[in-house]
Scaffold this motif. Structure first.
Motif, short mmCIF file in Angstrom:
data_model
loop_
_atom_site.label_atom_id
_atom_site.label_comp_id
_atom_site.label_asym_id
_atom_site.label_seq_id
_atom_site.Cartn_x
_atom_site.Cartn_y
_atom_site.Cartn_z
N LEU A 1 12.87 11.73 37.44
CA LEU A 1 13.40 10.60 36.69
C LEU A 1 12.37 9.51 36.44
O LEU A 1 12.38 8.88 35.39
CB LEU A 1 14.62 10.02 37.41
CG LEU A 1 15.86 10.91 37.39
CD1 LEU A 1 16.98 10.26 38.19
CD2 LEU A 1 16.32 11.18 35.99
N ASP A 2 11.47 9.30 37.39
CA ASP A 2 10.48 8.23 37.21
C ASP A 2 9.43 8.59 36.16
O ASP A 2 8.64 7.74 35.75
CB ASP A 2 9.82 7.85 38.52
CG ASP A 2 9.07 9.00 39.17
OD1 ASP A 2 9.24 10.16 38.74
OD2 ASP A 2 8.31 8.75 40.13
N GLU A 3 9.43 9.82 35.67
CA GLU A 3 8.47 10.24 34.63
C GLU A 3 9.10 10.28 33.24
O GLU A 3 8.42 10.60 32.27
CB GLU A 3 7.90 11.62 34.97
CG GLU A 3 7.00 11.61 36.19
CD GLU A 3 6.41 12.97 36.48
OE1 GLU A 3 6.43 13.85 35.59
OE2 GLU A 3 5.93 13.16 37.61
N ILE A 4 10.39 9.96 33.12
CA ILE A 4 11.05 9.97 31.82
C ILE A 4 10.78 8.64 31.13
O ILE A 4 11.03 7.57 31.68
CB ILE A 4 12.57 10.20 31.97
CG1 ILE A 4 12.82 11.59 32.55
CG2 ILE A 4 13.28 10.04 30.63
CD1 ILE A 4 14.26 11.90 32.80
N ALA A 5 10.27 8.70 29.92
CA ALA A 5 9.98 7.49 29.14
C ALA A 5 11.27 7.03 28.47
O ALA A 5 11.58 7.44 27.35
CB ALA A 5 8.89 7.78 28.12
N THR A 6 12.03 6.18 29.13
CA THR A 6 13.31 5.74 28.59
C THR A 6 13.17 4.78 27.41
O THR A 6 14.12 4.59 26.67
CB THR A 6 14.16 5.07 29.69
OG1 THR A 6 13.41 3.97 30.24
CG2 THR A 6 14.50 6.06 30.79
N ASP A 7 11.97 4.20 27.23
CA ASP A 7 11.78 3.29 26.11
C ASP A 7 11.71 4.03 24.78
O ASP A 7 11.89 3.43 23.72
CB ASP A 7 10.53 2.43 26.32
CG ASP A 7 9.28 3.26 26.53
OD1 ASP A 7 9.38 4.42 26.96
OD2 ASP A 7 8.18 2.73 26.27
N THR A 8 11.48 5.33 24.79
CA THR A 8 11.45 6.11 23.56
C THR A 8 12.57 7.15 23.51
O THR A 8 12.65 7.91 22.56
CB THR A 8 10.10 6.84 23.42
OG1 THR A 8 9.92 7.70 24.55
CG2 THR A 8 8.95 5.86 23.33
N LEU A 9 13.42 7.17 24.52
CA LEU A 9 14.50 8.14 24.60
C LEU A 9 15.66 7.72 23.70
O LEU A 9 16.08 6.56 23.73
CB LEU A 9 14.98 8.25 26.05
CG LEU A 9 16.05 9.27 26.36
CD1 LEU A 9 15.51 10.68 26.18
CD2 LEU A 9 16.52 9.08 27.80
N THR A 10 16.15 8.63 22.89
CA THR A 10 17.33 8.34 22.06
C THR A 10 18.43 9.31 22.44
O THR A 10 18.18 10.48 22.74
CB THR A 10 17.02 8.49 20.56
OG1 THR A 10 16.54 9.80 20.32
CG2 THR A 10 15.98 7.48 20.11
N VAL A 11 19.64 8.80 22.44
CA VAL A 11 20.80 9.61 22.78
C VAL A 11 21.79 9.50 21.63
O VAL A 11 22.15 8.40 21.22
CB VAL A 11 21.45 9.13 24.10
CG1 VAL A 11 22.69 9.95 24.42
CG2 VAL A 11 20.45 9.18 25.24
N ALA A 12 22.18 10.62 21.10
CA ALA A 12 23.14 10.63 20.00
C ALA A 12 24.54 10.34 20.53
O ALA A 12 24.94 10.87 21.57
CB ALA A 12 23.12 11.98 19.30
N ARG A 13 25.26 9.50 19.81
CA ARG A 13 26.66 9.25 20.16
C ARG A 13 27.46 10.42 19.62
O ARG A 13 27.47 10.69 18.42
CB ARG A 13 27.14 7.94 19.57
CG ARG A 13 26.54 6.76 20.25
CD ARG A 13 27.14 5.48 19.70
NE ARG A 13 26.82 4.41 20.61
CZ ARG A 13 27.72 3.63 21.17
NH1 ARG A 13 28.99 3.77 20.88
NH2 ARG A 13 27.36 2.69 22.01
#
Length: 94
Positions: A44-56
């Motif tokens: 989890l600490d290696e996931i770049a959440t600032d560029t992660l997009t999640v579709a609704r």
């Protein structure tokens, strides 16, 4: 003598070409199945959440009932679902 040599080279070249055609003509043309990709996990600490997009989308409809039973260890006693943007009551008054 050059005529004999030319005929010999032509005969050998023709024989090699025929052999090549016969050797490749016997294959069925099907390529071997590629190996399926192997699963890997990302810490989890290696996931770049600032560029992660999640579709609704309707998430609950995508979860297989058998997967829910596997996680719970038994069939679920109850089920609720919410649509995007719908408020959920977590507890009375909350």
């Amino acid at each position: 003598m050059p005529d004999v040599r030319a005929r010999s080279v032509a005969a050998v070249t023709g024989a090699l070409a025929a052999l090549l055609v016969l050797a490749t003509g016997c294959e069925d043309g099907a390529e071997p199945e590629p190996a399926p990709p192997s699963a890997s996990s990302t810490p989890l600490d290696e996931i770049a959440t600032d560029t992660l997009t999640v579709a609704r989308d309707a998430f609950c409809a995508r979860v297989a009932p058998a997967a829910v039973e596997d996680v719970l260890g038994a069939p679920p006693a109850d089920a609720d679902a919410w649509a995007n943007g719908e408020r959920a009551e977590l507890a009375p008054g909350l």
